[in-house]
Design an enzyme around this catalytic site. Structure first.
Site, PDB file in Angstrom:
ATOM      1  N   GLY A   1      -7.007  -6.771  -2.304  1.00  0.00           N
ATOM      2  CA  GLY A   1      -6.590  -8.314  -1.633  1.00  0.00           C
ATOM      3  C   GLY A   1      -7.060  -8.500  -0.368  1.00  0.00           C
TER       4      GLY A   1
ATOM      5  N   GLY B   1      -6.195  -4.329  -5.026  1.00  0.00           N
ATOM      6  CA  GLY B   1      -5.736  -5.317  -6.198  1.00  0.00           C
ATOM      7  C   GLY B   1      -7.126  -5.418  -7.153  1.00  0.00           C
TER       8      GLY B   1
ATOM      9  N   GLU C   1      -4.586   2.649   0.367  1.00  0.00           N
ATOM     10  CA  GLU C   1      -3.638   1.999   0.876  1.00  0.00           C
ATOM     11  C   GLU C   1      -2.893   2.723   2.111  1.00  0.00           C
ATOM     12  OE1 GLU C   1      -4.136  -0.398  -2.681  1.00  0.00           O
ATOM     13  OE2 GLU C   1      -3.787   1.779  -2.335  1.00  0.00           O
TER      14      GLU C   1
ATOM     15  N   ASP D   1      -0.092  -0.518  -4.531  1.00  0.00           N
ATOM     16  CA  ASP D   1       0.848  -1.397  -5.093  1.00  0.00           C
ATOM     17  C   ASP D   1       0.046  -1.752  -6.366  1.00  0.00           C
ATOM     18  OD1 ASP D   1      -1.066  -2.677  -3.819  1.00  0.00           O
ATOM     19  OD2 ASP D   1       0.090  -4.564  -3.303  1.00  0.00           O
TER      20      ASP D   1
END
Length: 360
Positions: free
Chosen positions: A66, A115, A138, A146
């Site tokens: 992301g 992402g 992350e 996530d």
């Protein structure tokens, strides 16, 4: 100005999505998420489209994750609502990809992180190459896996997923296959003809032409010490076992873990263990949404992105600075229901986890 961050086209029996921000390693923006979702909505009901193909522009990779600089700015200067809206739509897209009614072919060439894993590893057909570097890194930016990453890693064999979640280590094709992150290996030189052939022939027929045996990975050999160390109940005990094991790779893993955000490590371990019990991807995404939004209110996310992406000094100052300072109550707060309740219920409805009134 026309936004060309996602190129959309159809040819023959296939529809193609190309992430098109090569200078940013195809980092995913909210606009890109919406564009992909719109295209998938149309193609799901289009009888002329038999296969959907996801690729990334440029030579470096499919997607680095992301747009974390935008998340950094929203967490530091805004109220977090833009990041929460991005995650809500992104996670909904991840769930849609996992349940897509047509073959969804993700070409996981080069760097595929964060992402990018969410856009690819939930697909029905996931192709890795000798250049693939697939990771959920992350914990190194004060965040947690996530985009359904906790679900994927929770279901890897043994404690391989825990190792990848805490260290953020990238894996190649064979190890991605072992961990359930990829299905097939295709040499990178064969990708262009493979992608082109999907416009004219069924997926299985095309795969039979190009799929090869992946070069050997590393995790199968390392699994004995990984399972022995990462099966511990706490991050502190995991680190202790790694340091005491005697294997040089185990010690390196301990040093890698200790460089990450202590809060992120403890929350990540809890999230992956919880995802094993939750079972479904949708329930894991629901949990990740709460965890992600909580991260916006902590100092480590802003600090981690600052150190890695903004100032690039690679010297984050975590708060708390040590594992011992992160309490069970600190971890539990990440998983607690939202006080206001409304956007959690709205999100649950989108994923089909709640009824019209928001009840579970």
């Amino acid at each position: 100005m026309i936004d060309d961050s996602v190129l959309v086209r159809t040819e023959g029996r296939a529809a193609y999505l190309t992430l098109n921000r090569p200078k940013a390693l195809n980092a995913l923006t909210h606009t890109m998420v919406r564009r992909i979702d719109e295209a998938l909505t149309v193609w799901a009901d289009d009888p002329a489209v038999e296969t959907v193909v996801l690729t990334g522009a440029g030579e470096r990779g499919l997607c680095a994750g992301g747009d974390i600089r935008a998340i950094h700015d929203d967490a530091r200067d805004g109220d977090g609502s833009a990041a929460a809206a991005f995650w809500r739509d992104e996670y909904r897209l991840n769930a849609r990809i996992a349940r897509y009614p047509k073959p969804y072919v993700a070409v996981m060439d080069g760097i595929v992180m964060g992402g990018g894993v969410g856009l690819s590893a939930h697909g029905g057909i996931r192709i890795a190459t000798e250049r693939s570097r697939i990771a959920m890194p992350e914990t190194g930016i004060g965040f947690m896996p996530d985009v359904g990453g906790t679900h994927l890693l929770a279901h890897a064999p043994g404690d391989l997923g825990t190792h990848l979640a805490l260290t953020g280590a990238p894996v190649g094709a064979a190890d991605a296959q072992l961990c359930g992150l990829a299905d097939h290996f295709v040499p990178s030189e064969a990708l262009a003809p493979l992608v082109a052939d999907l416009a004219h022939a069924p997926v299985r027929e095309v795969l039979d032409r190009y799929v090869r045996q992946a070069p050997p990975g590393r995790l199968a050999v390392a699994r004995p010490w990984i399972d022995a160390c990462y099966s511990a109940d706490s991050v502190e005990e995991i680190v202790g076992r790694l340091l005491d094991h005697g294997d040089s790779e185990a010690k390196e893993a301990a040093e890698t873990v200790l460089a990450k955000s202590p809060t992120s490590l403890k929350v990540t371990l809890a999230a992956v263990r919880s995802a094993r019990r939750l079972g479904s991807l949708e329930k894991a995404l629901d949990q990740e949404f709460r965890v992600s939004c909580r991260a916006l209110t902590t100092p480590d996310l802003v600090e981690g992105i600052r150190a890695q992406v903004v100032d690039k000094d690679r010297n984050p100052r975590w708060s708390p600075a040590t594992l011992a300072e992160v309490t069970d109550a600190d971890v539990a707060r990440f998983f607690a229901p939202f006080d206001e309740g409304e956007h959690e219920r709205a999100y649950a409805r989108e994923l089909g986890l709640a009824g019209p009134d928001g009840t579970r």
